[in-house]
Enzyme design. Sequence first.
Site, PDB file in Angstrom:
ATOM      1  N   HIS A 195      47.139  51.094   8.260  1.00 38.68           N
ATOM      2  CA  HIS A 195      47.909  50.636   9.406  1.00 38.68           C
ATOM      3  C   HIS A 195      47.031  50.126  10.547  1.00 38.68           C
ATOM      4  O   HIS A 195      45.950  50.636  10.808  1.00 38.68           O
ATOM      5  CB  HIS A 195      48.795  51.769   9.930  1.00 38.68           C
ATOM      6  CG  HIS A 195      48.019  53.013  10.294  1.00 38.68           C
ATOM      7  ND1 HIS A 195      47.504  53.234  11.545  1.00 38.68           N
ATOM      8  CD2 HIS A 195      47.669  54.086   9.557  1.00 38.68           C
ATOM      9  CE1 HIS A 195      46.883  54.389  11.581  1.00 38.68           C
ATOM     10  NE2 HIS A 195      46.960  54.939  10.381  1.00 38.68           N
ATOM     11  N   ASP A 196      47.529  49.068  11.200  1.00 37.06           N
ATOM     12  CA  ASP A 196      46.944  48.529  12.433  1.00 37.06           C
ATOM     13  C   ASP A 196      45.579  47.883  12.231  1.00 37.06           C
ATOM     14  O   ASP A 196      44.841  47.652  13.200  1.00 37.06           O
ATOM     15  CB  ASP A 196      46.852  49.607  13.519  1.00 37.06           C
ATOM     16  CG  ASP A 196      48.198  50.213  13.837  1.00 37.06           C
ATOM     17  OD1 ASP A 196      49.051  49.495  14.384  1.00 37.06           O
ATOM     18  OD2 ASP A 196      48.422  51.397  13.515  1.00 37.06           O
ATOM     19  N   GLY A 213      42.716  53.259   9.186  1.00 38.08           N
ATOM     20  CA  GLY A 213      43.523  52.652  10.228  1.00 38.08           C
ATOM     21  C   GLY A 213      42.738  52.129  11.415  1.00 38.08           C
ATOM     22  O   GLY A 213      41.661  52.605  11.741  1.00 38.08           O
TER      23      GLY A 213
END
Length: 271
Positions: free
Chosen positions: A123-124, A141
Site C-alpha cells: 500500500h501507498d 508500504g
Amino acid sequence: MSSVSIHQTAIVAPGARLGHNVKIGPYCVVGENVVLDADVELISHVCVEGHTHVGAGSRIFPFASVGHQPQDRKYQGEASRLEIGERCVIREAATLNPGTAGDGMVTRIGNDCLIMASAHVAHDCIIGDNVILANYVGIAGHCHIGDNVTFGGTVVVHQRTRIGAYAFIGAQSMVDGDVIPYGMAVGNRAALAGLNLVGLKRRQFDRDAIHRLRAAYRMIFSNERTLRERAEDAAELFKNDAMVQDVVTFITSAADRPILVPRNGNGGSES
C-alpha cells in the site's frame, strides 16, 4: 463493448469500465470499480478488485491479485486507489495493493514496468516508469521507487524506503535505508556497493558525465566530515552537472531518512 472479448467463465461486474480491445481470459474476476484501458489483457485466473485503474496495453498473468485491500491493520475500508500505468507486465501470482488513509490514498505504478512472478507491491507505494521487480521481490508500504530501477530476485525493501532513479538492487538483498540515484546496493542488510555503472553504460549515458558522477561519489562517501557537508561540497564543485545534483538533492531533501553508505567507508566498489 463489441470489441471486448470476455471468456464465458469470467465474472465481470456490471460497473467495470472496459476499453477498446480488452481481453479477459478464463476464470478472471473483475470488480465493479475497476477500469481497464484499451488493449489490456487478463490472461486467465486474474482477480482485479477495488478502485483499480490499469493502463492501456498492460498484460496481467494467471493468479495475480490486483487491487485487493491492503495488508495493513489500519485500513478501514476507505475507497483508496491502485493506479497501474501503460504497457506494464504483471506476472504470475504477483500481488498489488491500493493505498490507505495513512498516506496519499493511492498506490501508483508507472509505465512500462515489469513485475515478475510472486512479487509484491504494498500500500501507498509510488513506483516510477520502467521499473523491473524480479521474482519474489517484496516492496513494503509507503516506499518511493524512481524511474528505471532494477531489482534482482528475492529482494526485500523496508517500509518508507526511497530508491533513486537508475539504481540497481542486487539479488537477495534486504534494503532498510535509502539508495541514492544511480547507486548499487547489495547485501543483508544492504550497503551501498558503488554506482550502477553497467546500467548507466547500457542506457548510453555520456561517458564524461559518468566520470564526473564517479568523482562526486568518491567525494560524497569519503571519511571526512558529515555526509550532508560532503554532499554540499559536491553540489558546489559540480553545480552544472545534473546527475550529481540528482544525488545531492536526494541526500539533502530528507534529513530524517537513513542513507545507505559503503561498508568500508571509502566509496565502495564500482565494478
